[in-house]
Scaffold this motif. Sequence first.
Motif, PDB file in Angstrom:
ATOM      1  N   SER A   1      39.494   9.703 -16.927  1.00 61.12           N
ATOM      2  CA  SER A   1      38.681   9.605 -15.823  1.00 61.12           C
ATOM      3  C   SER A   1      37.375   9.834 -16.019  1.00 61.12           C
ATOM      4  CB  SER A   1      39.267  10.675 -14.891  1.00 61.12           C
ATOM      5  OG  SER A   1      38.895  12.113 -15.418  1.00 61.12           O
ATOM      6  N   ILE A   2      36.562   9.422 -15.398  1.00 60.45           N
ATOM      7  CA  ILE A   2      34.998   9.449 -15.293  1.00 60.45           C
ATOM      8  C   ILE A   2      34.484   9.636 -13.946  1.00 60.45           C
ATOM      9  CG2 ILE A   2      34.988   6.639 -15.514  1.00 60.45           C
ATOM     10  CD1 ILE A   2      32.443   9.072 -17.376  1.00 60.45           C
ATOM     11  N   SER A   3      33.470  10.300 -13.906  1.00 54.84           N
ATOM     12  CA  SER A   3      32.791  10.487 -12.830  1.00 54.84           C
ATOM     13  C   SER A   3      31.419  11.208 -12.947  1.00 54.84           C
ATOM     14  CB  SER A   3      33.247  11.410 -11.528  1.00 54.84           C
ATOM     15  OG  SER A   3      33.740  12.502 -12.040  1.00 54.84           O
ATOM     16  N   TRP A   4      30.562  11.298 -12.151  1.00 56.66           N
ATOM     17  CA  TRP A   4      29.194  11.867 -12.523  1.00 56.66           C
ATOM     18  C   TRP A   4      29.365  13.041 -13.193  1.00 56.66           C
ATOM     19  CZ3 TRP A   4      24.327   9.385 -12.185  1.00 56.66           C
ATOM     20  CH2 TRP A   4      23.181  10.353 -12.294  1.00 56.66           C
TER      21      TRP A   4
ATOM     22  N   MET B   1      25.242   6.024 -16.002  1.00 54.54           N
ATOM     23  CA  MET B   1      25.703   5.637 -14.830  1.00 54.54           C
ATOM     24  C   MET B   1      24.770   4.828 -14.481  1.00 54.54           C
ATOM     25  SD  MET B   1      28.702   6.574 -14.283  1.00 54.54           S
ATOM     26  CE  MET B   1      29.909   7.875 -14.038  1.00 54.54           C
TER      27      MET B   1
ATOM     28  N   THR C   1      28.203   2.862 -18.236  1.00 58.21           N
ATOM     29  CA  THR C   1      29.157   3.901 -18.554  1.00 58.21           C
ATOM     30  C   THR C   1      30.559   3.354 -17.868  1.00 58.21           C
ATOM     31  OG1 THR C   1      27.840   5.734 -19.467  1.00 58.21           O
ATOM     32  CG2 THR C   1      29.855   6.250 -18.727  1.00 58.21           C
ATOM     33  N   GLU C   2      30.534   3.367 -16.681  1.00 57.73           N
ATOM     34  CA  GLU C   2      31.923   2.994 -16.095  1.00 57.73           C
ATOM     35  C   GLU C   2      32.419   1.722 -16.688  1.00 57.73           C
ATOM     36  OE1 GLU C   2      31.607   4.844 -11.638  1.00 57.73           O
ATOM     37  OE2 GLU C   2      29.794   3.254 -12.351  1.00 57.73           O
ATOM     38  N   GLU C   3      31.550   0.622 -17.140  1.00 58.17           N
ATOM     39  CA  GLU C   3      32.126  -0.640 -17.560  1.00 58.17           C
ATOM     40  C   GLU C   3      32.473  -0.123 -18.732  1.00 58.17           C
ATOM     41  OE1 GLU C   3      29.047  -3.327 -17.262  1.00 58.17           O
ATOM     42  OE2 GLU C   3      28.838  -2.946 -15.154  1.00 58.17           O
TER      43      GLU C   3
ATOM     44  N   ARG D   1      35.904   1.329 -19.065  1.00 57.06           N
ATOM     45  CA  ARG D   1      36.910   0.209 -18.823  1.00 57.06           C
ATOM     46  C   ARG D   1      37.236  -0.697 -20.092  1.00 57.06           C
ATOM     47  NH1 ARG D   1      34.871   0.495 -13.668  1.00 57.06           N
ATOM     48  NH2 ARG D   1      33.244  -1.076 -14.030  1.00 57.06           N
TER      49      ARG D   1
ATOM     50  N   SER E   1      27.640  10.504 -19.266  1.00 55.09           N
ATOM     51  CA  SER E   1      28.334  10.621 -17.835  1.00 55.09           C
ATOM     52  C   SER E   1      27.435  10.665 -16.986  1.00 55.09           C
ATOM     53  CB  SER E   1      29.447  11.405 -17.887  1.00 55.09           C
ATOM     54  OG  SER E   1      29.128  12.574 -17.937  1.00 55.09           O
TER      55      SER E   1
END
Length: 138
Positions: free
Chosen positions: A24-27, A87, A113-115, A118, A136
């Motif tokens: 998982s990834i979030s701020w 981000m 980062t989100e890309e 993935r 992150s």
Amino acid sequence: MAGKGVEVVLIAPLPFMSSPQIASISWGRMKVQDCATTYKDCKVWPGGSRTWDWRETGTDHYPGVQAADLEEVIAKGVQTLVIGRGMSEALQVPSRTLEYLKNKGVEVKVLQTEEAVRAYNVLASRGARVGGVFHSTC
């Protein structure tokens, strides 16, 4: 005169360690599969992960990711390295860092980062020798 026997020792190759998925990834928070630690910034490689502590190398958003930030991951035998720039893509990746990776024969992907997560997870799921460094926040 009697000859001495020669002992032959066979050394098995090290088992292939797969690269762990980013669960998982979030701020400001990243979780790596099968790891109890929650990271803000992290490094991952076949068989492991750890905190990416920018203070170790004096890294900051500018001038950005340095070769010294990547040496540990490269030493794990990765063929592809994914860099997550944050981000909002505030973390820079200077051309000298890209040149360092090229000289090491390592393919590099530099992404938001989100890309980046993935792309890394796709490569890891295919069994690629992939590593990454991920920021992150900003």
